[in-house]
Scaffold this motif. Structure first.
Motif, PDB file in Angstrom:
ATOM      1  N   PHE A 140     -24.350   3.716  83.898  1.00  0.00           N
ATOM      2  CA  PHE A 140     -25.084   4.939  84.227  1.00  0.00           C
ATOM      3  C   PHE A 140     -26.581   4.697  84.200  1.00  0.00           C
ATOM      4  CE2 PHE A 140     -21.275   7.151  82.236  1.00  0.00           C
ATOM      5  CZ  PHE A 140     -20.742   7.521  83.446  1.00  0.00           C
ATOM      6  N   GLY A 141     -27.035   3.877  83.259  1.00  0.00           N
ATOM      7  CA  GLY A 141     -28.461   3.622  83.162  1.00  0.00           C
ATOM      8  C   GLY A 141     -28.885   3.247  81.760  1.00  0.00           C
ATOM      9  N   PRO A 176     -31.675   5.477  85.608  1.00  0.00           N
ATOM     10  CA  PRO A 176     -30.496   4.817  86.191  1.00  0.00           C
ATOM     11  C   PRO A 176     -30.772   3.396  86.674  1.00  0.00           C
ATOM     12  CG  PRO A 176     -31.419   6.352  87.761  1.00  0.00           C
ATOM     13  CD  PRO A 176     -32.193   6.540  86.483  1.00  0.00           C
ATOM     14  N   ARG A 177     -31.210   2.566  85.762  1.00  0.00           N
ATOM     15  CA  ARG A 177     -31.361   1.131  86.018  1.00  0.00           C
ATOM     16  C   ARG A 177     -30.524   0.384  84.984  1.00  0.00           C
ATOM     17  NH1 ARG A 177     -34.192  -1.061  81.959  1.00  0.00           N
ATOM     18  NH2 ARG A 177     -35.749   0.195  80.843  1.00  0.00           N
ATOM     19  N   HIS A 194     -35.416  10.090  89.522  1.00  0.00           N
ATOM     20  CA  HIS A 194     -33.968   9.976  89.334  1.00  0.00           C
ATOM     21  C   HIS A 194     -33.549  10.083  87.879  1.00  0.00           C
ATOM     22  CE1 HIS A 194     -33.435   8.981  93.532  1.00  0.00           C
ATOM     23  NE2 HIS A 194     -34.333   8.039  93.430  1.00  0.00           N
ATOM     24  N   ASN A 234     -23.531   8.766  92.189  1.00  0.00           N
ATOM     25  CA  ASN A 234     -24.833   9.315  91.796  1.00  0.00           C
ATOM     26  C   ASN A 234     -25.650   9.639  93.046  1.00  0.00           C
ATOM     27  OD1 ASN A 234     -26.968  10.160  90.260  1.00  0.00           O
ATOM     28  ND2 ASN A 234     -27.675   8.105  89.738  1.00  0.00           N
ATOM     29  N   ASP A 237     -27.683   6.401  94.447  1.00  0.00           N
ATOM     30  CA  ASP A 237     -28.159   5.391  93.510  1.00  0.00           C
ATOM     31  C   ASP A 237     -27.047   5.090  92.514  1.00  0.00           C
ATOM     32  OD1 ASP A 237     -29.633   3.658  92.020  1.00  0.00           O
ATOM     33  OD2 ASP A 237     -30.853   5.178  91.027  1.00  0.00           O
TER      34      ASP A 237
END
Length: 215
Positions: A194-195, A140-141, A114, A63, A59
């Motif tokens: 990273f998110g 992680p979005r 995640h 990651n 992801d």
């Protein structure tokens, strides 16, 4: 089930052993040292093979996680959220190793597949109630406008509020002592996200808990 080659199998066994000891996947440098590779490219190719054969999931850049169908190969289950490194909330600094244990907190599996934690260095986000030394939780979005993002920019990490502008993106600190960072659209395309910050962990009388950001 696709069979692993000898090299893939050795790496897979090392990943399982490492995960059981540290509750995290090994870093590229850990795998290089273990197998004596002179560059990360060989590790990258092996990891991608494990993803294709559904031993790992991926992801985002670097990651990886153990594929849900392969978690039964672990000798035990480890509750908690992995701590994958440190991130600057101040002047940007180089990313740090991703083997820092885990937070002993539990979240509903559907929400926490995640999620991971980072340790905050610096005080540029104190007005968002993010203090130096805090353990923050990252989804992680990609961050939306107005959300706090964790990014790797120019080889260095930073934690800032994301402000979308017509001429690019502004990384806005939440402390008047720090200046915002402006990133052009071309530069933004090249950074690693990273998110998104979604909350942080707290510890009181030896017990850990989580508080999530509202809104």
């Amino acid at each position: 089930m696709k069979t692993l080659t000898d090299k893939q199998s050795r790496l897979w066994q090392f990943i399982l052993q490492f995960y059981e000891e540290y509750h995290l996947l090994p870093s590229y440098s850990d795998m290089q040292e273990e197998f004596g590779y002179s560059s990360t490219n060989s590790i990258y190719q092996l990891l991608n093979s494990l993803v294709k054969k559904k031993y790992l999931t991926k992801d985002g850049p670097g990651n990886y996680d153990i594929h849900p169908t392969k978690r039964s190969e672990l000798s035990s289950a480890f509750p908690g959220i992995p701590i994958k490194g440190r991130i600057a909330a101040g002047g940007m600094h180089e990313a740090i190793s991703q083997n820092l244990g885990h937070l002993p907190v539990e979240i509903h599996p559907e929400k926490s597949d995640h999620y991971f934690a980072l340790i905050v260095d610096g005080e540029s986000m104190i007005d968002a109630d993010i203090q130096d030394g805090d353990y923050i939780i990252i989804d992680p979005r990609p961050p939306k406008d107005g959300e706090i993002g964790a990014i790797l920019y120019g080889g260095e990490t930073t934690l800032k509020t994301i402000r979308m502008k017509q001429d690019g993106v502004e990384l806005q600190p939440e402390n008047p002592s720090y200046e915002p960072i402006h990133i052009t659209p071309d530069e933004w395309e090249q950074i690693t996200v990273f998110g998104t910050f979604i909350g942080k962990a707290w510890k009181k009388n030896g017990d850990w808990g989580l508080i999530f950001r509202s809104g």
